[in-house]
Design a protein around this motif. Structure first.
Motif, PDB file in Angstrom:
ATOM      1  N   TYR A 251      69.760 119.565  44.500  1.00  0.00           N
ATOM      2  CA  TYR A 251      68.553 118.930  43.984  1.00  0.00           C
ATOM      3  C   TYR A 251      67.355 119.829  44.239  1.00  0.00           C
ATOM      4  N   GLN A 252      66.290 119.558  43.514  1.00  0.00           N
ATOM      5  CA  GLN A 252      65.060 120.298  43.726  1.00  0.00           C
ATOM      6  C   GLN A 252      64.507 119.993  45.115  1.00  0.00           C
ATOM      7  N   ALA A 253      63.839 120.979  45.688  1.00  0.00           N
ATOM      8  CA  ALA A 253      63.262 120.802  47.019  1.00  0.00           C
ATOM      9  C   ALA A 253      62.255 119.663  47.025  1.00  0.00           C
ATOM     10  N   ASP A 254      62.302 118.843  48.078  1.00  0.00           N
ATOM     11  CA  ASP A 254      61.365 117.737  48.299  1.00  0.00           C
ATOM     12  C   ASP A 254      61.472 116.637  47.242  1.00  0.00           C
ATOM     13  N   SER A 255      62.596 116.578  46.547  1.00  0.00           N
ATOM     14  CA  SER A 255      62.783 115.566  45.509  1.00  0.00           C
ATOM     15  C   SER A 255      63.441 114.314  46.078  1.00  0.00           C
ATOM     16  N   VAL A 256      63.455 113.249  45.270  1.00  0.00           N
ATOM     17  CA  VAL A 256      64.158 112.024  45.650  1.00  0.00           C
ATOM     18  C   VAL A 256      65.623 112.327  45.925  1.00  0.00           C
ATOM     19  N   GLY A 257      66.237 113.123  45.057  1.00  0.00           N
ATOM     20  CA  GLY A 257      67.646 113.456  45.227  1.00  0.00           C
ATOM     21  C   GLY A 257      67.920 114.171  46.533  1.00  0.00           C
ATOM     22  N   GLU A 258      67.068 115.140  46.885  1.00  0.00           N
ATOM     23  CA  GLU A 258      67.274 115.880  48.131  1.00  0.00           C
ATOM     24  C   GLU A 258      67.134 114.957  49.340  1.00  0.00           C
ATOM     25  N   ALA A 259      66.128 114.081  49.321  1.00  0.00           N
ATOM     26  CA  ALA A 259      65.919 113.164  50.446  1.00  0.00           C
ATOM     27  C   ALA A 259      67.087 112.202  50.606  1.00  0.00           C
ATOM     28  N   LEU A 260      67.576 111.653  49.491  1.00  0.00           N
ATOM     29  CA  LEU A 260      68.688 110.700  49.568  1.00  0.00           C
ATOM     30  C   LEU A 260      70.008 111.396  49.887  1.00  0.00           C
TER      31      LEU A 260
END
Length: 260
Positions: free
Chosen positions: A209-218
């Motif tokens: 996922y892109q850095a600092d994105s919703v996907g990366e966090a989840l």
């Protein structure tokens, strides 16, 4: 200085000045007419970008640039940059090495000014206020706002934790100290985030996922508290939600007084 929070109306201000004679000599321009001073404010965490441009005054007079930042628009940090642009097109200036097209960048500041807003450990951006006057249930302790449009959306722009400042547990919830109440809050947040993503984006989960994105966090939450990537966590929640939530309770130390 007023402490920053997500409700704060703020203004970024900057003075810009030039040595007019040196500026005209270095650019080859006959006058500063049609030359703009520009300030740009970026917040990568929320995807915000705002700019202001004003006519650059002559006679070595400083110019004030101001960008207004409203509530809920920024998180984590902002970056401020400056530039001087040509705001006119003149064929008369179209000689070697002299800018003549509108939008030509005459000067770009080498420095990017970064302002840290909330430290480096803000997992869930938090705001505290009295729920009653805001039209929310006055006896509720908190509300999680999480309404992403995609997994690539900036995470800190998609999530907000609201704490009811008039609730008896508010001081404990806002303290950040490990407690029974904190354990319930933390589990509730993680469960809510994972369930929303599983329901809205069951086919969009991927390996990167892109850095600092919703996907990366989840992705991070899924690996830490369920031991699997987000794609697998979504499958588990779809196939057997009850057992997956049960596992999540154990992993987040739900109802453990010394957790979180």
């Amino acid at each position: 200085m007023v402490p920053w929070d997500y409700f704060l109306d703020s203004t970024v201000s900057s003075w810009i000045s030039i040595d007019e004679a040196a500026f005209l000599e270095s650019t080859g321009l006959p006058t500063t007419a049609g030359v703009l001073a520009v300030m740009q404010v970026d917040c990568r965490a929320t995807g915000l970008r705002k700019m202001v441009a004003i006519q650059l005054p002559g006679g070595d007079v400083p110019a004030l640039l101001q960008v207004h930042l409203g509530p809920h628009q920024c998180a984590q940090q902002i970056e401020v940059t400056h530039a001087i642009l040509l705001d006119r097109t003149s064929q008369e200036d179209a000689v070697d090495l002299v800018a003549f097209r509108r939008g030509s960048r005459l000067l770009t500041s080498m420095a990017t000014h970064r302002f840290l807003l909330e430290g480096s450990a803000s997992t869930f951006p938090t705001e505290a206020f009295d729920f009653g006057p805001a039209g929310l249930p006055p006896d509720a302790a908190w509300k999680l706002q999480f309404d992403p449009e995609s997994l690539d959306e900036p995470y800190l722009g998609a999530v907000r934790l609201f704490i009811n400042s008039s609730h008896p547990s508010a001081p404990e919830l806002l303290s950040g100290r490990p407690s029974l109440t904190q354990s319930v809050l933390f589990h509730s947040i993680v469960e809510h985030l994972l369930l929303i993503v599983a329901e809205r984006f069951p086919a969009e989960a991927q390996s990167e996922y892109q850095a600092d994105s919703v996907g990366e966090a989840l992705e991070h939450l899924a690996k830490v508290y369920l031991g699997v990537p987000l794609t697998a966590a979504i499958s588990l929640l779809v196939q057997d939600r009850a057992e997956t939530i049960c596992r999540l309770q154990a992993a987040t130390s739900f109802l453990a007084a010394n957790s979180r």
